[in-house]
Enzyme design. Structure first.
Site, PDB file in Angstrom:
ATOM      1  N   PRO A 275      36.586  33.449  36.096  1.00 37.21           N
ATOM      2  CA  PRO A 275      36.209  33.604  37.503  1.00 37.21           C
ATOM      3  C   PRO A 275      36.141  35.064  37.920  1.00 37.21           C
ATOM      4  O   PRO A 275      37.030  35.852  37.612  1.00 37.21           O
ATOM      5  CB  PRO A 275      37.333  32.886  38.254  1.00 37.21           C
ATOM      6  CG  PRO A 275      37.896  31.927  37.275  1.00 37.21           C
ATOM      7  CD  PRO A 275      37.760  32.605  35.931  1.00 37.21           C
ATOM      8  N   CYS A 276      35.081  35.437  38.628  1.00 33.84           N
ATOM      9  CA  CYS A 276      34.925  36.820  39.065  1.00 33.84           C
ATOM     10  C   CYS A 276      35.525  37.063  40.447  1.00 33.84           C
ATOM     11  O   CYS A 276      35.766  38.205  40.832  1.00 33.84           O
ATOM     12  CB  CYS A 276      33.457  37.222  39.062  1.00 33.84           C
ATOM     13  SG  CYS A 276      32.427  36.230  40.146  1.00 33.84           S
ATOM     14  N   GLN A 277      35.812  36.010  41.208  1.00 28.70           N
ATOM     15  CA  GLN A 277      36.321  36.173  42.568  1.00 28.70           C
ATOM     16  C   GLN A 277      37.569  37.055  42.651  1.00 28.70           C
ATOM     17  O   GLN A 277      37.696  37.839  43.586  1.00 28.70           O
ATOM     18  CB  GLN A 277      36.609  34.815  43.229  1.00 28.70           C
ATOM     19  CG  GLN A 277      35.392  33.968  43.432  1.00 28.70           C
ATOM     20  CD  GLN A 277      35.124  33.053  42.255  1.00 28.70           C
ATOM     21  OE1 GLN A 277      35.586  33.282  41.151  1.00 28.70           O
ATOM     22  NE2 GLN A 277      34.369  32.005  42.486  1.00 28.70           N
ATOM     23  N   PRO A 278      38.523  36.955  41.713  1.00 32.12           N
ATOM     24  CA  PRO A 278      39.720  37.793  41.820  1.00 32.12           C
ATOM     25  C   PRO A 278      39.444  39.299  41.732  1.00 32.12           C
ATOM     26  O   PRO A 278      40.304  40.102  42.049  1.00 32.12           O
ATOM     27  CB  PRO A 278      40.580  37.348  40.634  1.00 32.12           C
ATOM     28  CG  PRO A 278      40.131  35.960  40.335  1.00 32.12           C
ATOM     29  CD  PRO A 278      38.661  35.966  40.640  1.00 32.12           C
ATOM     30  N   PHE A 279      38.253  39.670  41.291  1.00 31.31           N
ATOM     31  CA  PHE A 279      37.940  41.082  41.080  1.00 31.31           C
ATOM     32  C   PHE A 279      36.966  41.635  42.117  1.00 31.31           C
ATOM     33  O   PHE A 279      36.516  42.762  42.004  1.00 31.31           O
ATOM     34  CB  PHE A 279      37.402  41.283  39.666  1.00 31.31           C
ATOM     35  CG  PHE A 279      38.409  40.874  38.628  1.00 31.31           C
ATOM     36  CD1 PHE A 279      39.403  41.749  38.224  1.00 31.31           C
ATOM     37  CD2 PHE A 279      38.393  39.594  38.108  1.00 31.31           C
ATOM     38  CE1 PHE A 279      40.357  41.362  37.301  1.00 31.31           C
ATOM     39  CE2 PHE A 279      39.351  39.200  37.181  1.00 31.31           C
ATOM     40  CZ  PHE A 279      40.335  40.082  36.776  1.00 31.31           C
TER      41      PHE A 279
END
Length: 85
Positions: free
Chosen positions: A64-68
């Site tokens: 998942p890219c959301q945390p970054f």
């Protein structure tokens, strides 16, 4: 959602040699978008649901890219690897 599929299918130059066979996505809104873009394409919520994989020659995956990104997290700050997703 579907970026890997678009990239592979586009890389075939329209020769119809690369076709997505399924996807996994946790977010229900993203799953709905994927299903709208590829009606009838199999999609599951988690790879943990899978007992087998469809036959394929190439398997792509990403975390998942959301945390970054800056749009999520505490006060608009990304959580990075501390994010439970």
């Amino acid at each position: 959602i579907g970026g890997f599929r678009v990239a592979l299918e586009s890389a075939s130059g329209g020769a119809d040699v690369a076709t997505g066979v399924m996807a996994c996505e946790k977010d229900p809104h993203a799953r709905a978008i994927y299903q709208a873009n590829w009606p009838g394409a199999p999609i599951c919520e988690s790879v943990e649901e899978l007992e087998t994989l469809p036959r394929c020659d190439v398997l792509t995956a990403g975390f998942p890219c959301q945390p970054f990104t800056e749009q999520v997290g505490s006060g608009g700050r990304p959580r990075g690897f501390r994010d439970p997703r």
